[in-house]
Design an enzyme around this catalytic site. Structure first.
Site, short mmCIF file in Angstrom:
data_model
loop_
_atom_site.label_atom_id
_atom_site.label_comp_id
_atom_site.label_asym_id
_atom_site.label_seq_id
_atom_site.Cartn_x
_atom_site.Cartn_y
_atom_site.Cartn_z
N ASP A 6 35.72 0.24 -29.96
CA ASP A 6 36.29 1.25 -29.08
C ASP A 6 35.12 2.07 -28.57
OD1 ASP A 6 38.13 3.24 -27.87
OD2 ASP A 6 39.59 2.31 -29.19
N HIS A 10 38.91 0.56 -23.21
CA HIS A 10 38.37 1.14 -24.45
C HIS A 10 37.00 0.51 -24.76
CE1 HIS A 10 41.68 3.68 -25.91
NE2 HIS A 10 42.49 2.79 -25.36
N GLU A 41 46.02 0.61 -22.57
CA GLU A 41 45.54 1.77 -21.81
C GLU A 41 44.39 1.49 -20.85
OE1 GLU A 41 46.65 5.37 -24.73
OE2 GLU A 41 44.91 4.25 -25.42
C1 ACM Z 1 47.29 2.58 -28.81
O1 ACM Z 1 47.77 3.44 -29.54
N1 ACM Z 1 46.57 2.92 -27.75
C2 ACM Z 1 47.52 1.16 -29.06
#
Ligand code: ACM
Ligand code: ZN
Length: 669
Positions: A175, A252, A308
């Protein structure tokens, strides 16, 4: 006449040691003593081998004729019909014999975990158990990116999970906050991408978000070497746990795209969170990384993140636009689906693996994949409509990064109130047909660690909430008895704490906001409320009766709570009609504040009253600078005095941060 010894079938105090709850338990008197000799026997060589693989005592006493004499105690392994389920087992403990039947190593391992929970001072309590899990995936996710935790600590969690018959540990290895797996082909991922300038994620994220070279002063982070990960995989496998690695894409990925900016659309470091799916080089990179991942992790499921994605750079990137045109995609948003399908195909064809991803991967025509549900449970139906399997980890029940207890008493958390009772209340199978249930592979508890910087804090967040996940995964969570579960969880917590695991002190749980437990009586109860400005449809609480129904909110401010939300930038402005003019001495409005989700106390607060509903007199006003407080809190803003009125108008105005205003009740005395 033969006298038959009485057998107790009533619930035994020892039931409290069994977590997750077995399918069926019958208690008998007596114990199998641990202090006497015992022969180990197997009905056949296969079960003997399976039991030994599960870590049960090996069949070593063969050929010793003393063991076969009458009266000698035995531990005996038997075969179980595979139709009972791969992980099923039966267990019969009598004073002179323990019999375990299973059809797999996993089954024997489960029996072993139960035996451990049956241990009493002198031995093992006598009983008959028949048991099998409802769901095959009983998992935990640990985010080792936002904060990094040593491999020995991860092993410790594996040990604990195994005791509660959990079988998947999903590691969120990559991440923005740090890449945590050594990749031989791309050393910069860990030389730069695994280190940052601030230990605290919060400070780093709010600050400059810079990475640091490995070994430089003040660099925070770390990574697991491939050797460490191989060792972890083997360690976990011995305990029945599959390590599921997650490599995030397409989003991410700030750390990757700073170490290797050429895989972003702009080729500039520190600019992008998303890979460039237009560039073939991106796929070469991702596939090379995944080759090393598959080499280390035998897990059939390989997690590719997928959540996201901002996709901000894709519409203006020539390579992305070319890809959209070449592939006949609807628009640049569809590039995510393209990437996910392509990576899924790669995992399948190159490694015989299956893609698993967060529910954003529900891109059109995705096949042979598992969707990890984290948002709204409506995505479950969408996955089923596409013929996909799911692992359920909806935030509302399975995110264990929220506050475990009364927020003012707890360390800072991501937000939301997530006590043990709420995690336990999840019914993963409810509302699904037998056919649909076949596609529910299991459930998982997720611990994101933005606000969880230490190993002690990780354990505090995980336990006992992970035990509720273990129980719901094992039983299917259809029959609920929270008092019974909590009693068992309390014992488990005591045991864990005695062993040096920093489990949350459940015994001293404060629980939900005291004010929310009983309705409040006041003159305004049932008064008609006119909304001079509307409440938000989603955070509507009980609708137009909500502010005068006597129901005060708890720590959960979600859509089903008693908290009514007033949307960004708008005033809270309501008028209550008490039905007749009367003497008033006190007016209280309760405001919720939680700066994470941008729920703030008002900057301005005005109470005015009227006898005719047209001419109002201001009796109270208050203004303040809005502060961003760390933990959620509730404030009761109060006027005291003497006035006569039939109508009470309450207004509150948001301050410099905008955001939400949440009110549960306007109380009039
Ligand atoms: C997440 O909580 N963005 C998978
Ligand atoms: Zn691009």
């Amino acid at each position: 006449m033969l006298l038959v010894a009485a057998v107790t079938v009533a619930p035994h105090a020892l039931s409290q040691n069994l977590l997750p709850k077995p399918k069926s338990v019958t208690w008998q008197h007596g114990t199998f003593s641990r202090y006497k000799a015992c022969a180990v026997e197997a009905a056949n060589a296969t079960v003997g081998k399976l039991a030994a693989e599960a870590g049960l005592p090996d069949v070593t006493a063969e050929g010793d004729s003393t063991w076969t004499e009458a009266g000698v105690r035995r531990l005996r392994y038997l075969a179980l019909d595979a139709s009972a389920g791969e992980e099923a087992y039966t267990l019969r403990v009598a004073p002179d014999t323990i019999e375990i039947a299973a059809s797999s190593t996993a089954g024997f391992r489960n029996a072993k975990a139960t035996l451990r929970q049956l241990e009493v001072k002198r031995g093992v309590a006598c009983c008959t158990i028949s048991d099998a899990p409802a769901l095959g995936w009983r998992g935990a996710m640990l985010d080792v990116s936002r904060h990094f935790f040593p491999i020995e600590f991860v092993k410790k969690q594996v040990d604990i999970m195994a005791r509660f018959k959990m079988n998947r540990l999903h590691l969120h290895l990559t991440d923005a906050a740090g890449w945590r797996m050594e990749i031989k082909r791309y050393p910069r991922l860990t030389q730069l991408g695994a280190w940052r300038t601030e230990a605290s994620w919060k400070k780093w994220w709010a600050g400059n978000r810079q990475y640091a070279e490995e070994g430089t002063e003040g660099a925070y982070g770390g990574y697991y070497t491939q050797e460490q990960l191989r060792d972890l995989v083997a360690y976990a496998a011995e305990r029945g746990i599959t390590i599921v690695p997650e490599i995030e894409m397409p989003a991410h990925s700030e750390e990757v795209l700073t170490a290797y900016p050429e895989f972003s659309c702009t080729h500039e470091p520190y600019k992008q969170a998303d890979f460039c799916p237009g560039n073939e080089a991106t796929f070469t990179f991702l596939e090379n990384v995944l080759r090393e991942v598959m080499d280390i992790f035998p897990s059939k499921d390989i997690h590719i993140g997928g959540d996201e994605a901002g996709k901000a750079s894709w519409p203006t990137c020539p390579l992305c636009q070319k890809r959209v045109a070449d592939e006949g995609l609807a628009d640049s948003n569809a590039l995510q689906g393209y990437l996910v399908r392509r990576i899924g195909k790669f995992l399948r064809e190159e490694g015989g693996r299956t893609l698993i991803g967060w529910d954003e991967v529900l891109a059109d025509s995705l096949q042979n994949a598992t969707v990890m549900i984290w948002r709204d449970t409506s995505y479950i139906r969408q996955a089923f409509a596409q013929g996909l399997d799911v692992v359920l980890a909806p935030g509302r029940f399975c995110y264990i990064d929220g506050f475990q207890d009364d927020p003012p008493s707890q360390p800072e958390a991501m937000g939301g109130f997530q006590p043990l009772s709420n995690v336990y209340s999840y019914q993963p199978l409810a509302g699904f047909s037998a056919e649909e249930r076949k596609h529910i592979r299991g459930i998982q508890g997720n611990l994101w660690t933005e606000y969880v910087p230490t190993t002690e804090h990780v354990e505090q967040m995980l336990y006992p909430r992970l035990l509720a996940i273990a129980e719901n995964g094992w039983t299917g969570g259809e029959v609920k008895d929270y008092d019974d579960f909590r009693a068992r969880a309390l014992l488990a917590v005591e045991e864990l704490r005695d062993e040096g695991v920093n489990a949350f002190d459940l015994k001293h749980e404060v629980g939900d906001r005291a004010e929310s437990r009983t309705p409040v009586e006041h003159l305004g109860r049932g008064a008609k409320v006119t909304y001079n400005l509307p409440f938000n449809e989603r955070y509507c609480a009980d609708g137009v009766t909500s502010l005068t129904d006597g129901r005060r909110g708890g720590w959960d401010y979600g859509p089903r709570s008693a908290w009514q939300g007033f949307i960004r930038g708008q005033r809270f402005d309501v008028t209550l009609d008490l039905g007749k003019t009367q003497e008033l001495s006190r007016i209280v409005t309760n405001f919720y504040q939680s700066s994470g989700p941008e729920i703030f106390l008002p900057a301005e607060y005005i109470i005015s009253v009227s006898t005719d509903g047209e001419h109002f007199t201001t009796i109270h006003s208050r203004s303040q600078a809005v502060e961003k407080l760390t933990n959620p809190s509730v404030e009761q803003w109060e006027w005291k005095g003497t006035t006569e009125a039939r109508y009470v108008r309450v207004q509150a105005k948001p301050g410099q941060y905008g955001g939400w205003i949440f009110v549960d009740e306007v109380e009039i005395y």
